[in-house]
Structures are given as C-alpha cells and as structure tokens.
Write an enzyme that holds these catalytic residues in place. Structure first.
Site, PDB file in Angstrom:
ATOM      1  N   ASP A  13       1.390  -1.288  -0.131  1.00 25.50           N
ATOM      2  CA  ASP A  13       0.274  -0.028  -0.271  1.00 25.50           C
ATOM      3  C   ASP A  13       0.939   1.651  -0.089  1.00 25.50           C
ATOM      4  O   ASP A  13       1.768   1.459   0.273  1.00 25.50           O
ATOM      5  CB  ASP A  13      -0.778   0.275   1.265  1.00 25.50           C
ATOM      6  CG  ASP A  13      -2.195   0.623   0.442  1.00 25.50           C
ATOM      7  OD1 ASP A  13      -2.001   1.325   0.244  1.00 25.50           O
ATOM      8  OD2 ASP A  13      -3.088   0.849   2.282  1.00 25.50           O
ATOM      9  N   GLY A  14       0.687   2.227  -0.325  1.00 26.27           N
ATOM     10  CA  GLY A  14       1.364   3.971  -0.468  1.00 26.27           C
ATOM     11  C   GLY A  14       1.271   4.303  -1.508  1.00 26.27           C
ATOM     12  O   GLY A  14       2.345   4.924  -1.956  1.00 26.27           O
ATOM     13  N   ASN A  15       1.958   3.313  -2.398  1.00 30.74           N
ATOM     14  CA  ASN A  15       2.372   3.651  -4.235  1.00 30.74           C
ATOM     15  C   ASN A  15       1.599   5.345  -4.289  1.00 30.74           C
ATOM     16  O   ASN A  15       2.555   5.756  -4.581  1.00 30.74           O
ATOM     17  CB  ASN A  15       1.998   2.863  -4.969  1.00 30.74           C
ATOM     18  CG  ASN A  15       2.443   1.976  -5.159  1.00 30.74           C
ATOM     19  OD1 ASN A  15       3.609   1.193  -3.795  1.00 30.74           O
ATOM     20  ND2 ASN A  15       1.936   0.232  -6.244  1.00 30.74           N
ATOM     21  N   ARG A  17       0.684   7.768  -3.252  1.00 36.15           N
ATOM     22  CA  ARG A  17       1.193   8.599  -1.718  1.00 36.15           C
ATOM     23  C   ARG A  17       2.302   9.036  -1.768  1.00 36.15           C
ATOM     24  O   ARG A  17       2.498  10.716  -2.023  1.00 36.15           O
ATOM     25  CB  ARG A  17       0.708   7.664  -0.204  1.00 36.15           C
ATOM     26  CG  ARG A  17      -1.200   8.847  -0.194  1.00 36.15           C
ATOM     27  CD  ARG A  17      -1.406   8.048   1.696  1.00 36.15           C
ATOM     28  NE  ARG A  17      -1.827   7.054   0.979  1.00 36.15           N
ATOM     29  CZ  ARG A  17      -1.621   5.143   2.172  1.00 36.15           C
ATOM     30  NH1 ARG A  17      -2.021   5.937   3.198  1.00 36.15           N
ATOM     31  NH2 ARG A  17      -2.196   4.495   1.985  1.00 36.15           N
ATOM     32  N   HIS A  30       3.270   3.415  -8.968  1.00 35.77           N
ATOM     33  CA  HIS A  30       3.293   1.929  -8.801  1.00 35.77           C
ATOM     34  C   HIS A  30       4.815   1.896  -9.707  1.00 35.77           C
ATOM     35  O   HIS A  30       4.968   0.466  -9.452  1.00 35.77           O
ATOM     36  CB  HIS A  30       2.075   1.667  -9.971  1.00 35.77           C
ATOM     37  CG  HIS A  30       0.591   2.438  -9.314  1.00 35.77           C
ATOM     38  ND1 HIS A  30       0.478   1.560  -7.905  1.00 35.77           N
ATOM     39  CD2 HIS A  30      -0.516   2.599  -9.739  1.00 35.77           C
ATOM     40  CE1 HIS A  30      -1.077   2.260  -7.565  1.00 35.77           C
ATOM     41  NE2 HIS A  30      -1.399   2.613  -9.110  1.00 35.77           N
ATOM     42  N   THR A  59     -10.734  -6.647  -5.997  1.00 31.84           N
ATOM     43  CA  THR A  59     -11.751  -6.808  -6.511  1.00 31.84           C
ATOM     44  C   THR A  59     -12.601  -5.434  -6.469  1.00 31.84           C
ATOM     45  O   THR A  59     -13.141  -5.324  -7.296  1.00 31.84           O
ATOM     46  CB  THR A  59     -12.652  -7.602  -6.300  1.00 31.84           C
ATOM     47  OG1 THR A  59     -12.935  -8.315  -4.605  1.00 31.84           O
ATOM     48  CG2 THR A  59     -12.618  -9.298  -6.687  1.00 31.84           C
ATOM     49  N   ASN A  61     -10.380  -2.600  -6.749  1.00 31.66           N
ATOM     50  CA  ASN A  61      -9.674  -1.169  -7.402  1.00 31.66           C
ATOM     51  C   ASN A  61     -10.412  -1.278  -9.139  1.00 31.66           C
ATOM     52  O   ASN A  61      -9.701   0.100  -9.260  1.00 31.66           O
ATOM     53  CB  ASN A  61      -8.363  -2.158  -7.484  1.00 31.66           C
ATOM     54  CG  ASN A  61      -7.499  -1.986  -6.737  1.00 31.66           C
ATOM     55  OD1 ASN A  61      -6.513  -3.273  -5.899  1.00 31.66           O
ATOM     56  ND2 ASN A  61      -7.472  -1.208  -5.262  1.00 31.66           N
ATOM     57  N   ARG A 180       1.843  -5.348   6.087  1.00 28.69           N
ATOM     58  CA  ARG A 180       0.916  -3.986   5.617  1.00 28.69           C
ATOM     59  C   ARG A 180       1.909  -2.792   5.362  1.00 28.69           C
ATOM     60  O   ARG A 180       2.334  -2.992   6.348  1.00 28.69           O
ATOM     61  CB  ARG A 180      -0.357  -3.989   5.842  1.00 28.69           C
ATOM     62  CG  ARG A 180      -0.657  -2.844   5.348  1.00 28.69           C
ATOM     63  CD  ARG A 180      -1.977  -2.616   5.506  1.00 28.69           C
ATOM     64  NE  ARG A 180      -2.839  -1.850   4.726  1.00 28.69           N
ATOM     65  CZ  ARG A 180      -4.330  -2.010   4.179  1.00 28.69           C
ATOM     66  NH1 ARG A 180      -5.151  -2.515   4.586  1.00 28.69           N
ATOM     67  NH2 ARG A 180      -4.676  -1.324   3.215  1.00 28.69           N
ATOM     68  N   SER A 188      -8.549  -4.718   4.135  1.00 35.07           N
ATOM     69  CA  SER A 188      -8.897  -4.580   3.193  1.00 35.07           C
ATOM     70  C   SER A 188      -9.041  -6.296   1.842  1.00 35.07           C
ATOM     71  O   SER A 188      -8.851  -6.250   0.898  1.00 35.07           O
ATOM     72  CB  SER A 188      -7.620  -4.188   2.186  1.00 35.07           C
ATOM     73  OG  SER A 188      -7.343  -2.726   2.902  1.00 35.07           O
ATOM     74  N   GLU A 199      -0.241 -13.652  11.558  1.00 38.21           N
ATOM     75  CA  GLU A 199       0.397 -12.254  12.480  1.00 38.21           C
ATOM     76  C   GLU A 199       0.582 -11.195  11.439  1.00 38.21           C
ATOM     77  O   GLU A 199       0.971 -11.113  10.488  1.00 38.21           O
ATOM     78  CB  GLU A 199       1.976 -12.914  12.829  1.00 38.21           C
ATOM     79  CG  GLU A 199       2.049 -13.727  14.022  1.00 38.21           C
ATOM     80  CD  GLU A 199       1.530 -13.607  15.261  1.00 38.21           C
ATOM     81  OE1 GLU A 199       1.250 -12.146  15.732  1.00 38.21           O
ATOM     82  OE2 GLU A 199       0.620 -14.477  15.692  1.00 38.21           O
TER      83      GLU A 199
HETATM   84  C1  FPP Z   1      -1.739   0.049  -3.759  1.00 39.83           C
HETATM   85  O1  FPP Z   1      -1.201   1.781  -3.223  1.00 39.83           O
HETATM   86  C2  FPP Z   1      -1.387  -0.562  -4.749  1.00 39.83           C
HETATM   87  C3  FPP Z   1      -1.475  -1.229  -5.633  1.00 39.83           C
HETATM   88  C4  FPP Z   1      -2.933  -0.673  -5.891  1.00 39.83           C
HETATM   89  C5  FPP Z   1      -1.363  -1.854  -7.279  1.00 39.83           C
HETATM   90  C6  FPP Z   1       0.343  -2.273  -6.591  1.00 39.83           C
HETATM   91  C7  FPP Z   1       0.425  -2.557  -8.112  1.00 39.83           C
HETATM   92  C8  FPP Z   1       1.979  -2.765  -7.576  1.00 39.83           C
HETATM   93  C9  FPP Z   1       3.368  -2.736  -6.864  1.00 39.83           C
HETATM   94  C10 FPP Z   1       2.686  -3.214  -9.724  1.00 39.83           C
HETATM   95  C11 FPP Z   1       2.595  -4.363  -9.408  1.00 39.83           C
HETATM   96  C12 FPP Z   1       2.975  -5.089  -9.115  1.00 39.83           C
HETATM   97  C13 FPP Z   1       3.581  -6.470  -9.360  1.00 39.83           C
HETATM   98  C14 FPP Z   1       4.599  -7.531  -8.506  1.00 39.83           C
HETATM   99  C15 FPP Z   1       2.545  -7.142 -10.888  1.00 39.83           C
HETATM  100  P1  FPP Z   1      -2.213   2.361  -4.078  1.00 39.83           P
HETATM  101  O2  FPP Z   1      -2.038   3.155  -5.284  1.00 39.83           O
HETATM  102  O3  FPP Z   1      -3.534   2.316  -3.175  1.00 39.83           O
HETATM  103  O4  FPP Z   1      -1.760   3.928  -2.482  1.00 39.83           O
HETATM  104  P2  FPP Z   1      -2.840   4.965  -2.306  1.00 39.83           P
HETATM  105  O5  FPP Z   1      -3.073   4.101  -1.426  1.00 39.83           O
HETATM  106  O6  FPP Z   1      -1.480   6.033  -1.804  1.00 39.83           O
HETATM  107  O7  FPP Z   1      -3.085   5.483  -3.173  1.00 39.83           O
END
Ligand code: FPP
Length: 234
Positions: A13-15, A17, A30, A59, A61, A180, A188, A199
C-alpha cells in the site's frame, strides 16, 4: 531459535501517496512499487520462504480511474514477461489467486502462461493476488461447493476442512505473516479465510520506500512472536 514463516502475504500500500508526496502522478508510484516488488521477491527467495502472496489488484480496485487500472495491468504484463528468466534461474513458481474470469483477456492469458511455464519449479511460490477479494473468493468457493454437491438443496455437512478445498489455492498453507505498508491497520479484503491466524506486521513506509532490510526485519520480528491460535499460554 527464531522461526522463518513459510508463507508471507504482503499488502503493498501507499504507491499513490508516495507519488503525490513528490508531486508526481499516481502511476509513477506504481512503477516504483513494481521495483520494490521485484526486490522483495528476491529477498524472500534468498531468505528461504516457501510462499509469498502479493496483493497486486483487488476486486475493489476497478473503481479507480480507467487509465490507472490500465497502467497497473500493463505493469503486471511487464512483470510477468520481464521476470521469467529470473523465475527460471531461481526455480520460482508463479500462481494466481483471484477471479481470472474478470481480468482483461490478454492479462488472463499472460498469467495462465506464466503459471504453466513455471508449474514444475520447486523453489519458492509467488502467488499474485490479482482481481482478488477475500469475500469474492469465499463466494466463488461456495458456488463451486454447491455445484459439486448437486445444487443448493443438498449440500450436506460442511466442515472447515471441506470448504478449504474450494479456495483458489487449496494446497497452500495459511499465511503465517501478513505485512502491510503505509501504516494502515486494515485487512482490506486480503486472504480473509486463510489469514484467520496470521500475524500482522505494519510498516509506516509507503510501498516504494520499503526495502529488503524492512522485509528482513519483519521476518525476524515474526520469529519472536508467540502464536497461540486461540489457545492459552502454557
Ligand atoms: C496500492 O497503493 C497499490 C496498488 C493497488 C497496486 C499494486 C501494484 C504494484 C505494486 C505494481 C505491480 C506489482 C506486481 C508484482 C505485478 P495505492 O495506489 O492504493 O496507494 P495509496 O493508498 O497511497 O493511494
């Protein structure tokens, strides 16, 4: 002596932000998140884990903007193609959790092929949770069970061990540890059935900033936990 978890799940999580903090668009987060995923898969394999489940796309997203969804799907394709040599070298098996029927046809095909190409590898297994939701997995499991048991009127007795057979990957052990990132204290919809006694370890860092050392710290901390599965202290 500290125990190494056999199965670790990660809610990456957190991409978004991470990107916003830098004045960048969400997709940049991402892109960086994908790099972290590659590093962590390598670290997990080196640490001797047997199973690593990555929560890539839920599901829920699909509610995101179409271009963000398309970007994540393209990253998945890039990951599956680009890492194949690495899987081969390290005998890593790729698997899928989630509803493949709800994925874009080309992504479902790539995923199926990656799973096929690596199915005999006996090293670590990487399970990509893609179009995955814990509730959805349970509902799909109930449907499979009813279809096999002759319709809704005669399901017979259903025990926990019976139901497990209808999960997406019934042979996998439950996750021992769920990591997480980005500081959120929620499941989630991740591995709801399987994670009943997992854990949890939460990092304040956004996923792109999460390092191999953070991963190792989570593994080491897990070794110190006392797991009672509802039992009492001896
Ligand atoms: C959550 O951050 C991240 C996702 C929904 C996408 C995860 C995808 C990747 C890390 C890339 C693909 C990886 C593989 C292994 C194929 P968010 O967008 O919900 O962040 P936010 O809560 O800060 O908005």
């Amino acid at each position: 002596m500290s125990a190494i978890p056999a199965h670790v799940g990660i809610i990456m999580d957190g991409n978004g932000r991470w990107a916003r903090q830098r004045g960048q668009i969400r997709t940049q987060g991402h892109l960086e998140g994908l790099k972290t995923a590659k590093r962590v898969v390598k670290a997990a394999s080196e640490a001797g884990l047997s199973y690593l489940t990555l929560y890539v796309f839920s599901t829920e997203n699909w509610k995101r903007a179409a271009d963000e969804v398309a970007f994540i799907m393209a990253l998945v394709r890039q990951y599956l193609r680009g890492e194949l040599d690495f899987y081969r070298e390290n005998r890593i098996r790729i698997r899928h959790a989630g509803d493949a029927g709800g994925l874009p046809v080309d992504i479902a095909k790539e995923l199926r092929e990656a799973c096929e190409d690596t199915r005999d590898f006996t090293g670590m297994q990487v399970i990509l949770a893609l179009n995955y939701g814990g509730r959805d997995e349970i509902i799909r499991g109930i449907r499979k069970l009813l279809a096999e048991r002759g319709g809704p009127d005669s399901p017979g007795e259903i025990r926990e061990a019976d139901f497990r057979r209808y999960l997406d990957n019934p042979d996998l052990p439950d996750p021992d540890l769920i990591i997480r990132t980005a500081g959120e204290m929620r499941t989630s919809n991740f591995l709801l059935w399987e994670g009943a006694y997992a854990e949890y370890w939460v990092s304040e860092k956004f996923w792109p900033d999460f390092t191999e050392d953070d991963f190792k710290a989570a593994i080491a901390q897990f070794g110190q936990r006392e797991r009672r599965y509802g039992g009492a202290n001896s």
